[in-house]
Design an enzyme around this catalytic site. Structure first.
Site, short mmCIF file in Angstrom:
data_model
loop_
_atom_site.label_atom_id
_atom_site.label_comp_id
_atom_site.label_asym_id
_atom_site.label_seq_id
_atom_site.Cartn_x
_atom_site.Cartn_y
_atom_site.Cartn_z
CD GLU A 91 -2.85 -1.27 2.30
OE1 GLU A 91 -4.06 -1.48 2.11
OE2 GLU A 91 -2.36 -1.18 3.43
CB CYS A 112 3.12 7.43 2.92
SG CYS A 112 3.61 6.16 4.10
CB CYS A 119 6.92 -5.32 8.60
SG CYS A 119 8.31 -4.52 9.46
CB CYS A 123 6.31 -2.62 16.10
SG CYS A 123 7.98 -2.26 15.51
CB CYS A 126 3.04 -1.66 13.67
SG CYS A 126 3.05 -1.34 11.90
CB SER A 219 9.70 4.14 14.67
OG SER A 219 9.28 4.60 13.40
CB CYS A 340 1.22 5.99 11.40
SG CYS A 340 1.85 7.51 10.77
N1 SAH Z 1 9.52 0.30 9.74
C1 SAH Z 1 9.73 1.72 9.61
C2 SAH Z 1 8.82 2.34 8.58
C3 SAH Z 1 7.34 2.32 8.92
S1 SAH Z 1 6.93 3.92 9.47
C4 SAH Z 1 9.59 2.38 10.97
O1 SAH Z 1 9.20 1.69 11.91
O2 SAH Z 1 9.91 3.55 11.11
C5 SAH Z 1 5.44 3.67 10.24
C6 SAH Z 1 5.27 4.62 11.40
O3 SAH Z 1 3.98 4.41 11.95
C7 SAH Z 1 6.27 4.35 12.50
O4 SAH Z 1 6.76 5.55 13.02
C8 SAH Z 1 5.45 3.65 13.55
O5 SAH Z 1 5.95 3.90 14.84
C9 SAH Z 1 4.08 4.26 13.34
N2 SAH Z 1 3.01 3.38 13.76
C10 SAH Z 1 2.98 2.04 13.71
N3 SAH Z 1 1.81 1.56 14.18
C11 SAH Z 1 1.09 2.63 14.55
C12 SAH Z 1 -0.22 2.79 15.10
N4 SAH Z 1 -1.00 1.75 15.35
N5 SAH Z 1 -0.64 4.05 15.33
C13 SAH Z 1 0.14 5.11 15.06
N6 SAH Z 1 1.36 5.02 14.52
C14 SAH Z 1 1.83 3.79 14.28
#
Ligand code: SAH
Length: 362
Positions: A91, A112, A119, A123, A126, A219, A340
């Site tokens: 996406e 984006c 992935c 996390c 996420c 992050s 995000c």
């Molecule tokens: N793997 C990389 C690129 C993905 S960026 C990274 O982790 O930076 C995606 C962003 O969305 C990250 O900053 C992550 O912390 C944030 N994110 C992930 N899950 C989220 C959620 N449920 N709500 C808000 N932000 C989230």
């Protein structure tokens, strides 16, 4: 055989075209059609001789990803679900420009993009992490997401910021991300490009060697190892200390800063102590902090909630009072599940591998 041409550098493209096009300028011409002019096929390249177009069409494709679904949301953001040549789904999200400033200077739209189809980092907060690992995208597949969004939304070169914040961990795919950055440079200057990482230290060091570096976002989400490891298992591999050593060495141009992203989760990392720990850390490098109140997903992230707005504001105020430059990102694209941490390359949980909800509450 139909080999994709998108993703080749100009010399590589010249080499691929050499058997079919005698004139040396053809490679640049085709390159311009594929990028600046957003062509989907050789038929659209109307200033190429017809026999050349036909010859290219037999052996090559441009290689843009196919749009499988578009999900617009009320705030103007739009999620694009792409199907890649091997059926993998990723996406990308189009985010409109912020409203014009009083001065009348228009700001840029943001695209984006995803760097992997899935992935591996898992996390806890996420949705993408719930899919498990996916393959690395090629440079052409990364660039292609941007080009299709640009074509569909009708914006030209130099009108967008590009953020590598979609599905996947860009720094586990540094070679292709780096190549995509090189190819994008003609459209989007590196200063308008941001690579976001969960903290892959060797990847940060690798990216640091580039002559034209993108902005770096990390992050972070938690400043202390025990909590960060529970929320972001990758922290067991590269601790907060190692991460910040790499950030301290990241070559910043004057006036530039590293972005620290902090997803705020109710009763998990939203306490005043957590804010104080974060502010001590943030002051170690020229940085700005983006607070992202958790985008909830009862289905995918059961048990995790967004803190109340007052709690988010109080957390932000604590950081600000200690001299940290902080912005709260009240996410765009929520309506389209395009915010995000919500990108999963499918519409419903369906057949996805179910990972038990991690217990993150202390
Ligand atoms: N793997 C990389 C690129 C993905 S960026 C990274 O982790 O930076 C995606 C962003 O969305 C990250 O900053 C992550 O912390 C944030 N994110 C992930 N899950 C989220 C959620 N449920 N709500 C808000 N932000 C989230």
């Amino acid at each position: 055989m139909t080999t994709p041409l998108l993703g080749l550098s100009l010399p590589e493209l010249a080499q691929a075209l050499a058997p079919f096009a005698r004139e040396r300028f053809r490679a640049a011409q085709v390159q311009r059609w594929m990028t600046e002019r957003r062509a989907r096929s050789f038929d659209e390249m109307t200033d190429l001789p017809a026999p050349l177009r036909a010859a290219l069409g037999e052996r090559f494709v441009v290689g843009l990803p196919e749009v499988e679904a578009r999900t617009p949301s009320e705030d103007g953001a739009e999620k694009f679900l792409f199907r890649l040549a091997d059926g993998a789904k990723v996406e990308a999200v189009f985010i409109p420009a912020p409203r014009r400033r009083a001065s009348g200077t228009g700001e840029r739209v943001t695209v984006c993009v995803s760097s992997q189809a899935g992935c591996a980092l898992a996390c806890a907060f996420c949705v993408t992490g719930r899919m498990g690992a996916g393959r690395n995208l090629t440079a052409g597949e990364i660039l292609g997401q941007y080009l299709v969004v640009a074509r569909e939304k009708g914006f030209g070169p130099r009108a967008a910021n590009v953020v590598f914040m979609g599905m996947g961990e860009p720094l586990l795919n540094v070679a292709n991300v780096s190549r995509a950055l090189d190819l994008l440079a003609a459209e989007v200057s590196p200063r308008r490009t941001t690579v976001s990482t969960a903290g892959i230290v060797p990847g940060i060091r690798e990216l640091a060697k580039r002559e034209r570096r993108p902005n770096l976002a990390v992050s972070l989400t938690a400043a202390e190892d025990a909590l960060r490891t529970r929320l972001m298992p990758i922290n067991a591999q590269w601790s907060v200390r190692e991460l910040f050593e790499a950030l301290e060495e990241w070559p910043l141009e004057t006036g530039r800063r590293v972005t620290l992203e902090v997803v705020l989760i109710a009763d998990v990392n939203d306490s005043p102590e957590a804010a104080r720990a974060l502010s001590r850390l943030a002051r170690r490098v020229p940085s700005k902090v983006n607070l992202i109140p958790l985008n909830e997903s009862p289905e995918w992230l059961p048990g995790l909630a967004r803190p109340a707005d007052e709690k988010v504001n109080a957390f932000g105020a604590l950081l600000a009072a200690s001299g940290v430059d902080v912005t709260v990102r009240w996410s765009k694209g929520l309506g389209a599940a395009a915010a995000c941490g919500q990108l999963k390359g499918r519409e419903t949980p369906g057949r996805v591998l179910r990972v038990p909800a991690p217990s993150v509450r202390s």
